[in-house]
Design a protein around this motif. Structure first.
Motif, PDB file in Angstrom:
ATOM      1  N   GLY A   1      56.257  44.841  47.025  1.00 36.91           N
ATOM      2  CA  GLY A   1      57.467  44.528  46.268  1.00 36.91           C
ATOM      3  C   GLY A   1      57.090  44.052  44.886  1.00 36.91           C
ATOM      4  N   LYS A   2      57.490  42.824  44.566  1.00 41.93           N
ATOM      5  CA  LYS A   2      57.176  42.263  43.248  1.00 41.93           C
ATOM      6  C   LYS A   2      55.921  41.405  43.271  1.00 41.93           C
ATOM      7  CE  LYS A   2      62.018  42.163  41.786  1.00 41.93           C
ATOM      8  NZ  LYS A   2      63.140  41.324  41.275  1.00 41.93           N
ATOM      9  N   VAL A   3      55.273  41.338  44.410  1.00 40.95           N
ATOM     10  CA  VAL A   3      54.112  40.472  44.556  1.00 40.95           C
ATOM     11  C   VAL A   3      52.832  41.304  44.493  1.00 40.95           C
ATOM     12  CG1 VAL A   3      52.901  38.843  46.043  1.00 40.95           C
ATOM     13  CG2 VAL A   3      55.416  38.831  45.944  1.00 40.95           C
ATOM     14  N   THR A   4      51.929  40.909  43.595  1.00 45.35           N
ATOM     15  CA  THR A   4      50.626  41.560  43.472  1.00 45.35           C
ATOM     16  C   THR A   4      49.554  40.568  43.890  1.00 45.35           C
ATOM     17  OG1 THR A   4      51.366  42.972  41.666  1.00 45.35           O
ATOM     18  CG2 THR A   4      48.996  42.656  41.908  1.00 45.35           C
ATOM     19  N   GLU A   5      48.772  40.969  44.870  1.00 42.35           N
ATOM     20  CA  GLU A   5      47.675  40.124  45.328  1.00 42.35           C
ATOM     21  C   GLU A   5      46.361  40.833  45.031  1.00 42.35           C
ATOM     22  OE1 GLU A   5      47.377  39.662  49.514  1.00 42.35           O
ATOM     23  OE2 GLU A   5      45.904  38.067  49.407  1.00 42.35           O
ATOM     24  N   ARG A   6      45.488  40.140  44.328  1.00 43.91           N
ATOM     25  CA  ARG A   6      44.193  40.721  44.008  1.00 43.91           C
ATOM     26  C   ARG A   6      43.091  39.809  44.540  1.00 43.91           C
ATOM     27  NH1 ARG A   6      41.069  41.749  38.244  1.00 43.91           N
ATOM     28  NH2 ARG A   6      39.627  43.322  39.032  1.00 43.91           N
ATOM     29  N   VAL A   7      42.141  40.445  45.214  1.00 41.77           N
ATOM     30  CA  VAL A   7      40.963  39.734  45.709  1.00 41.77           C
ATOM     31  C   VAL A   7      39.744  40.492  45.213  1.00 41.77           C
ATOM     32  CG1 VAL A   7      39.686  38.959  47.726  1.00 41.77           C
ATOM     33  CG2 VAL A   7      42.187  38.962  47.764  1.00 41.77           C
TER      34      VAL A   7
END
Length: 123
Positions: free
Chosen positions: A104-110
């Motif tokens: 959705g509108k959430v970007t998670e980067r690892v």
């Protein structure tokens, strides 16, 4: 703690070749975009080349035609074959693992970095 283990740096004359290796844990290797960055003294870290789990690659214009990134899935290892080396390729080269998930509108980067390996091109 994720360990990316690099090897293969060293001193080489202009026009020479080196191959860098980076071993990653299997769960990281199979799902992350793996790549190589480099940082020369006084300069920003820059992307050299990257490869996806599916084998798609991209590389910086400055190394196109000279450097090749590849992966060995059985060994959970990526390689950077560097040919026709130039003095301006001198830098510390870092292995990198990156995963970006957009929900959705959430970007998670690892992402994770190796310890770096010195490449020096000099006569």
């Amino acid at each position: 703690q994720v360990h990316l283990v690099e090897s293969g740096g060293g001193l080489v004359q202009p026009g020479g070749s080196l191959r860098l290796s980076c071993a990653a844990p299997g769960n990281i290797f199979s799902t992350y975009v793996m790549g190589w960055y480099r940082q020369a003294p006084g300069k920003q870290r820059e992307l050299v080349a990257a490869i996806t789990s599916g084998g798609d690659t991209n590389s910086a214009d400055s190394v196109k035609g000279r450097f090749t990134i590849s992966r060995d899935n059985a060994k959970s290892t990526i390689y950077l074959q560097m040919n026709s080396l130039k003095p301006e390729d001198t830098a510390v080269y870092y292995c990198h693992a990156d995963r970006t998930v957009v929900t959705g509108k959430v970007t998670e980067r690892v992402d994770y970095w190796g310890q770096g390996t010195q490449v020096t091109v000099s006569s």
